[in-house]
Structures are given as C-alpha cells and as structure tokens.
Design an enzyme around this catalytic site. Structure first.
Site, PDB file in Angstrom:
ATOM      1  N   THR A  45      43.124 -12.810 -19.183  1.00 42.98           N
ATOM      2  CA  THR A  45      42.942 -12.050 -17.947  1.00 42.98           C
ATOM      3  C   THR A  45      41.556 -11.420 -17.889  1.00 42.98           C
ATOM      4  O   THR A  45      41.011 -11.204 -16.805  1.00 42.98           O
ATOM      5  CB  THR A  45      44.022 -10.961 -17.828  1.00 42.98           C
ATOM      6  OG1 THR A  45      45.309 -11.577 -17.958  1.00 42.98           O
ATOM      7  CG2 THR A  45      43.956 -10.232 -16.507  1.00 42.98           C
ATOM      8  N   TYR A 132      47.803 -17.768 -30.419  1.00 45.58           N
ATOM      9  CA  TYR A 132      48.262 -18.003 -29.052  1.00 45.58           C
ATOM     10  C   TYR A 132      48.626 -19.472 -28.907  1.00 45.58           C
ATOM     11  O   TYR A 132      47.766 -20.352 -28.958  1.00 45.58           O
ATOM     12  CB  TYR A 132      47.150 -17.620 -28.070  1.00 45.58           C
ATOM     13  CG  TYR A 132      47.606 -17.333 -26.660  1.00 45.58           C
ATOM     14  CD1 TYR A 132      48.920 -17.543 -26.243  1.00 45.58           C
ATOM     15  CD2 TYR A 132      46.702 -16.855 -25.713  1.00 45.58           C
ATOM     16  CE1 TYR A 132      49.325 -17.271 -24.952  1.00 45.58           C
ATOM     17  CE2 TYR A 132      47.091 -16.575 -24.407  1.00 45.58           C
ATOM     18  CZ  TYR A 132      48.400 -16.787 -24.033  1.00 45.58           C
ATOM     19  OH  TYR A 132      48.798 -16.522 -22.746  1.00 45.58           O
ATOM     20  N   LYS A 157      52.188 -15.729 -30.201  1.00 47.01           N
ATOM     21  CA  LYS A 157      52.352 -15.521 -28.763  1.00 47.01           C
ATOM     22  C   LYS A 157      52.513 -16.868 -28.080  1.00 47.01           C
ATOM     23  O   LYS A 157      51.658 -17.747 -28.210  1.00 47.01           O
ATOM     24  CB  LYS A 157      51.135 -14.782 -28.200  1.00 47.01           C
ATOM     25  CG  LYS A 157      51.224 -14.484 -26.715  1.00 47.01           C
ATOM     26  CD  LYS A 157      49.979 -13.761 -26.214  1.00 47.01           C
ATOM     27  CE  LYS A 157      50.089 -13.468 -24.729  1.00 47.01           C
ATOM     28  NZ  LYS A 157      48.861 -12.866 -24.187  1.00 47.01           N
TER      29      LYS A 157
END
Length: 303
Positions: A45, A132, A157
């Site tokens: 983000t 991730y 994640k």
C-alpha cells in the site's frame, strides 16, 4: 507478537511527485492514535515498488518518529536480491522493528529458490522477518516449513487466497517448529482482507492487514470488534455496505488496491497525492463512489 488490526499507511506524494514526509507523519500519527497493533510502512500500500533507497530510508525514519515506540514498525524489503539486501539494511539503520519480505523481481522462482532468497535477505539484519506468500513468491508446504525455521523469520503472510494450500501450510509449519517455542504468526494478507477474514479465521489465522484502516479506522476497528465478539449481524452489515462495494471498486482496475486507499486518505483531509506510474489514480467519479461507500459504512456504525 503482533495483535489487533495492522495499519498499512500510504506514501503521500506531492503534485510534483516527491515524497511528502509531512503528510506521511500526519497520516501515521492519526492512524496510530486510532489504535492499530502495528504499522507496516513502505509496503504494498505504501508503494514500495516505486521508492528509491533514499526515499525509502526517509519514509521509514519518518514513520518511526511518528509512531514514537507506541507500536512496532515494519518496513518492506524485496525485489532484486541485491536491492532487497540493501533495503533490509536500510530499514534496520532507519529504526524499523521488522521486515515484510516482498516478492523478488520479475522471475518465477521455484519454491525452493524462495528459501534461498529469504535466507539471503534475512541474514542481512537481526530484524524479525515476515515472508509474504503472493504473486510470484509462492511457497509450498515444505518450503514454508523450511523458511519458518530460519532464525529471524517470525511470520507467514498469505496474499494468494489459496485456502486449501494455507490449510496445509499451517500444520506443516507448526510441526516443523515442534517444541522449539519459537514465536510464529500467520497473517491474512489479501487485498481488503476483511472480505475473506471469516474464512481465514476458520483456519486459525486471526491477524490480517487492513487497507481500510488507512482511511476509515473507525470502520476497520468496528469490523475487528465484531469478528472478535462473533457479532455476525454487524459483520454482515459492514460487508454489505462497505467491504464488498470496496472490493468491487478495487477490482475495476489493476492497481486500485493502492489507488483507492490513497484517494480515501485524501478524503480524510490529508493530501496523499497521486500514485506513481505504472499505477493510475481513481477518476473523480470513482473518488465520489468511494466517498459514498465510506458514508454507507459509517451509517452502519451509527445504527
């Protein structure tokens, strides 16, 4: 160990395209005041892909300063291996408390190669590392268990949404860690994670990243409370009015997972600026749609 809602701030840019550190501090301060469990700066983000190393360092330092030790600050690292190592060191030098390891650049690596990539980046610092699992960085059961045993890897994640695989990875990691007592956490890292959190929670994954927290912390925290309390009526109402419309808007154009959050932050009164190429910003009409979605979500809270 991380708890609560995880805040992924945007990286504000000026109209001329420079990083706006004043707006970033304002954005992060307001977010931390709302009560997240951690701050993940310069990640997806936060347009990690669009920052050079000097900008990245300045962003991490500004975030650490704004947070003031109230919650942990994690920073992104990833891309080409040499750069990933540099960003990991820079994050440590800039005061970050941990790293979120983003996917490597361009190549489609075998799962076993991701272990070597993770090891190479993780050994650059003593910071805890969350791997991730998304895009071209996809682990299988064996390699997820292998990276979980690396000394500084502390979390996994998932951003693939492959719940069948996640359901197999979780017990594989737990078995690999055995009785070591090593703290390790699993995260739902899907875009607009609230939309899928009930499914992840059924697998025992309680932590998730909340893009919505960046511009609607009240709605984000209300949803988290509803999840924790098992308030299905409130969950359904927020999904219908806010999160599902947000997903539909997000899916309209690739990259809107970032662009709509920046537009949302601007709606809060903090000028987040445009996204950097190759992403594109929302149109003015779409920004109006986002504002209507936000209004509908807050109407649920008021009721």
């Amino acid at each position: 160990m991380l708890t609560g809602v995880l805040f992924f701030p945007v990286t504000p840019f000026t109209d001329s395209g420079d990083v706006d550190l004043d707006a970033l501090r304002q954005h992060i301060t307001a977010g931390v005041d709302a009560g997240p469990g951690g701050v993940f700066v310069a990640c997806g983000t936060g347009e990690f892909h669009a920052l050079d190393r000097e900008e990245f360092a300045a962003v991490v330092r500004a975030a650490v300063d704004a947070v003031g030790g109230r919650v942990p600050v994690y920073a992104g690292a990833g891309g080409a291996l040499g750069l990933a190592r540099q960003f990991a060191r820079t994050a440590a030098e800039s005061g970050a408390d941990g790293l979120l390891l983003m996917p490597p650049y361009l190549v489609q690596p075998p799962a076993a190669g991701l272990v070597a990539y993770t090891r190479a980046v993780a050994q650059e610092t003593e910071l805890p590392v969350i791997v991730y699992n998304r895009a071209n960085a996809r682990f299988d059961e064996a390699t997820a268990a292998e990276v979980a045993q690396l000394p500084t890897v502390s979390g996994f994640k998932d951003g693939t949404g492959d719940l069948d695989l996640v359901a197999r990875i979780i017990p594989a990691v737990r078995e690999a860690l055995g009785t070591s007592g090593k703290p390790f956490q699993f995260f739902n890292g899907m875009p607009t994670a609230e939309a899928s959190q009930l499914a992840y929670r059924a697998l025992g994954v309680e932590l998730y990243s909340s893009a919505a927290f960046a511009f609607a912390p009240d709605v984000s925290l209300a949803f988290h409370r509803a999840i924790e309390e098992g308030d299905q009526e409130r969950i359904d109402a927020l999904q219908r009015s806010f999160f599902h419309p947000l997903v539909r808007l997000r899916q309209r154009v690739p990259g809107y997972a970032v662009a709509l959050v920046k537009a949302g932050v601007t709606l809060t009164g903090i000028k987040a600026g445009p996204v950097r190429p190759p992403l594109t910003s929302l149109t003015s009409r779409e920004a109006g749609e986002l504002e209507a979605i936000l209004t509908a979500g807050r109407a649920v809270l008021a009721s």
